[in-house]
Design a protein around this motif. Structure first.
Motif, short mmCIF file in Angstrom:
data_model
loop_
_atom_site.label_atom_id
_atom_site.label_comp_id
_atom_site.label_asym_id
_atom_site.label_seq_id
_atom_site.Cartn_x
_atom_site.Cartn_y
_atom_site.Cartn_z
N ARG A 17 -98.32 -17.12 -16.95
CA ARG A 17 -99.51 -17.48 -17.61
C ARG A 17 -100.54 -16.64 -17.26
O ARG A 17 -101.33 -16.13 -18.15
N ASP A 18 -100.64 -16.25 -15.98
CA ASP A 18 -101.50 -15.34 -15.61
C ASP A 18 -101.45 -13.82 -16.04
O ASP A 18 -102.63 -13.42 -16.58
N ILE A 19 -100.19 -13.60 -16.19
CA ILE A 19 -99.98 -12.27 -16.87
C ILE A 19 -100.57 -12.11 -18.42
O ILE A 19 -101.18 -11.04 -18.87
N LEU A 20 -100.06 -13.39 -18.97
CA LEU A 20 -100.27 -12.90 -20.49
C LEU A 20 -101.87 -13.60 -20.84
O LEU A 20 -102.13 -13.71 -22.18
N LYS A 21 -102.75 -14.02 -19.80
CA LYS A 21 -103.87 -14.52 -20.34
C LYS A 21 -104.70 -13.99 -21.25
O LYS A 21 -105.34 -14.43 -21.82
N ASP A 22 -104.56 -12.54 -21.16
CA ASP A 22 -105.39 -11.67 -22.05
C ASP A 22 -105.05 -11.48 -23.17
O ASP A 22 -105.69 -11.04 -24.29
N ILE A 23 -103.79 -11.57 -23.56
CA ILE A 23 -103.22 -11.28 -24.71
C ILE A 23 -102.60 -12.46 -25.75
O ILE A 23 -102.47 -12.15 -26.77
N VAL A 24 -102.40 -13.29 -25.04
CA VAL A 24 -101.40 -14.37 -25.70
C VAL A 24 -102.46 -15.74 -26.16
O VAL A 24 -103.27 -16.13 -25.29
N ILE A 25 -102.62 -15.93 -27.45
CA ILE A 25 -103.61 -17.03 -27.55
C ILE A 25 -103.16 -18.27 -27.44
O ILE A 25 -103.80 -19.14 -26.87
N ASP A 26 -101.54 -18.57 -27.68
CA ASP A 26 -101.22 -19.92 -27.40
C ASP A 26 -100.02 -20.02 -26.77
O ASP A 26 -98.94 -19.61 -27.42
N ILE A 27 -99.84 -20.30 -25.57
CA ILE A 27 -98.74 -20.16 -24.77
C ILE A 27 -98.18 -21.60 -24.51
O ILE A 27 -99.08 -22.49 -23.67
N GLU A 28 -96.86 -21.98 -24.83
CA GLU A 28 -96.44 -23.31 -24.57
C GLU A 28 -95.64 -23.25 -23.35
O GLU A 28 -94.46 -22.56 -23.47
N ILE A 29 -95.56 -24.19 -22.46
CA ILE A 29 -94.35 -24.04 -21.45
C ILE A 29 -93.50 -25.05 -21.35
O ILE A 29 -94.00 -26.50 -21.55
N CYS A 30 -92.22 -24.88 -21.46
CA CYS A 30 -91.30 -25.91 -21.31
C CYS A 30 -90.39 -25.89 -20.29
O CYS A 30 -89.87 -24.81 -19.93
N GLY A 31 -89.78 -26.65 -19.44
CA GLY A 31 -89.22 -26.59 -18.19
C GLY A 31 -87.70 -26.87 -18.24
O GLY A 31 -86.93 -26.81 -17.46
N ARG A 32 -87.30 -27.47 -19.41
CA ARG A 32 -85.77 -28.09 -19.80
C ARG A 32 -85.49 -27.40 -20.93
O ARG A 32 -86.01 -27.20 -21.86
N GLY A 33 -83.97 -26.80 -20.94
CA GLY A 33 -83.48 -26.22 -21.96
C GLY A 33 -83.26 -27.14 -23.20
O GLY A 33 -83.58 -27.11 -24.47
N ASP A 34 -82.96 -28.45 -22.83
CA ASP A 34 -82.80 -29.19 -23.95
C ASP A 34 -84.01 -29.91 -24.81
O ASP A 34 -84.11 -29.81 -25.84
N GLU A 35 -85.19 -29.78 -23.93
CA GLU A 35 -86.42 -29.93 -24.79
C GLU A 35 -86.85 -28.96 -25.42
O GLU A 35 -87.41 -28.82 -26.38
N ALA A 36 -86.38 -27.78 -24.97
CA ALA A 36 -86.96 -26.62 -25.47
C ALA A 36 -86.05 -26.25 -26.80
O ALA A 36 -86.67 -25.73 -27.93
N GLU A 37 -84.84 -26.82 -26.88
CA GLU A 37 -84.04 -26.64 -28.17
C GLU A 37 -85.07 -27.20 -29.32
O GLU A 37 -84.93 -26.69 -30.24
N ALA A 38 -85.47 -28.24 -29.18
CA ALA A 38 -86.31 -28.99 -30.37
C ALA A 38 -87.51 -28.20 -30.68
O ALA A 38 -87.79 -27.92 -31.79
N LEU A 39 -87.97 -27.64 -29.66
CA LEU A 39 -89.26 -26.88 -29.97
C LEU A 39 -89.04 -25.42 -30.78
O LEU A 39 -89.53 -25.07 -31.44
N ILE A 40 -87.64 -25.04 -30.58
CA ILE A 40 -87.27 -23.99 -30.99
C ILE A 40 -86.94 -24.08 -32.26
O ILE A 40 -87.31 -23.35 -33.32
N ARG A 41 -86.37 -25.19 -32.59
CA ARG A 41 -85.92 -25.60 -34.05
C ARG A 41 -87.08 -25.83 -34.82
O ARG A 41 -87.17 -25.54 -36.03
N ASN A 42 -88.03 -26.66 -34.44
CA ASN A 42 -89.28 -27.05 -35.14
C ASN A 42 -90.35 -26.35 -35.40
O ASN A 42 -91.35 -26.56 -36.19
N VAL A 43 -90.40 -25.44 -34.41
CA VAL A 43 -91.89 -24.68 -34.38
C VAL A 43 -91.55 -23.07 -34.86
O VAL A 43 -90.44 -22.43 -34.27
N GLU A 44 -92.04 -22.51 -35.45
CA GLU A 44 -91.95 -21.05 -35.73
C GLU A 44 -92.88 -20.13 -34.84
O GLU A 44 -94.09 -20.05 -34.95
N TRP A 45 -92.25 -19.85 -33.61
CA TRP A 45 -92.81 -19.12 -32.69
C TRP A 45 -93.08 -17.37 -33.07
O TRP A 45 -92.01 -16.85 -33.65
N ASP A 46 -94.08 -17.25 -32.39
CA ASP A 46 -94.03 -15.45 -32.52
C ASP A 46 -93.30 -14.81 -31.60
O ASP A 46 -93.03 -13.50 -31.58
#
Ligand SMILES: [Fe+2]
Length: 316
Positions: A17-46
């Motif tokens: 988060r600290d490294i990317l604070k200047d270049i990334v507008i919107d960063i979502e953090i997820c700590g679990r693989g199973d929850e991340a799967e839904a985020l990957i399927r349902n959202v088009e990330w850059d």
């Protein structure tokens, strides 16, 4: 830019988060693989950033999902410097880049910047393709009888090429070629395209220019280079009596030989201004009669096998 970080270690989350604070507008953090799967399927990330060891699902499982659902979203994986095996595995699964742990701020930033640039290029590419597809649909809209034809030709061509053992990538090219093969009909007058009677010699000559026009429209788009042979030669015949160049047998590019079978079958089984759609059985009979004359016999056989298998599947 929307970036997904899948990382279960809170201190690593903070560092990223600290490294990317200047270049990334919107960063979502997820700590679990199973929850991340839904985020990957349902959202088009850059950009998707994946740790490998995660609770629920691991980074490789997520990489597989990411490349299936949004193949133009770059994915970066976190690996240890000596993690050669995991790197090879990830490369084979289509990962776009790696960042080594422990994180080096400047390396991390450089890689993320270049992946976001890549994402920008992918998006421009998709926009260009969308413009061309829109044009292809606009051409079809001129003639109500050919609506949906290009899409079906693309689908049939893809299936034939896979059955013949071509790669997924090649099959995808064939699908694109199918979508665009008749785009040059934009240069053919509407009254000829929709004429309910037989065409005169001169009118037919005007129709025959369309493969070359399709070729001209697509030739300057770098992403469409691989589909050009199929587009230009889709009206060539195995016996050399086709157009535009009268190529014969295997002088005709394989992609065009495949597409001409798909194109002919779909044309025969669809209504046209000058005739009603033919039955599937009759169209198959004509394909069989045209083996070694209009079409390469083995391609016709492969296509008929596909149609029969689909029939069987429909019955069951
Ligand atoms: Fe055509």
């Amino acid at each position: 830019m929307k970036v997904l970080l899948v990382e279960d270690d809170p201190s690593a989350q903070e560092i990223v988060r600290d490294i990317l604070k200047d270049i990334v507008i919107d960063i979502e953090i997820c700590g679990r693989g199973d929850e991340a799967e839904a985020l990957i399927r349902n959202v088009e990330w850059d950009l998707v950033m994946l740790d490998i060891m995660l609770p629920g699902k691991d980074g490789f499982q997520l990489l597989k999902v990411a490349k299936e659902v949004h193949k133009f979203t770059p994915v970066v994986m976190f690996t240890a410097i000596k993690d050669r095996e995991n790197r090879i595995k990830a490369y084979e699964m289509g990962v776009d880049d790696f960042v080594t742990k422990p994180f080096d701020r400047w390396e991390f930033l450089a890689r993320v910047r270049s992946l976001l640039n890549l994402r920008g290029s992918y998006q421009r590419l998709e926009e260009t393709r969308n413009v061309v597809i829109t044009l292809a649909h606009a051409v079809e809209a001129k003639d109500p009888y050919t609506r949906g034809h290009s899409d079906r030709v693309g689908e049939y061509s893809r299936k034939i090429s896979l059955a013949l053992g071509f790669s997924q990538e090649k099959a995808e090219d064939l699908y694109w070629a199918g979508l665009l093969h008749d785009i040059g009909k934009i240069a053919v007058p509407l009254d000829i395209l929709t004429k309910p009677d037989c065409l005169t010699y001169d009118e037919y000559e005007k129709v025959k220019i369309h493969p070359e026009y399709s070729y001209k429209i697509c030739q300057d788009l770098r992403t469409l280079q691989k589909v050009l042979p199929a587009i230009k030669y889709h009206h060539e015949r195995w016996d050399g009596k086709g157009y535009p160049e009268g190529l014969k047998g295997k002088d005709i590019p394989a992609e065009a030989r495949i597409m001409s079978v798909a194109d002919a079958y779909d044309a025969m089984t669809s209504d046209r201004a000058y005739r009603k759609a033919m039955s599937k059985e009759k169209a198959v009979l004509i394909l069989k009669e045209g083996k070694d004359k209009q079409w390469q016999a083995s391609i016709v056989d492969t296509f008929i096998d596909i149609l029969e298998t689909e029939d069987e599947e429909e019955k069951n």
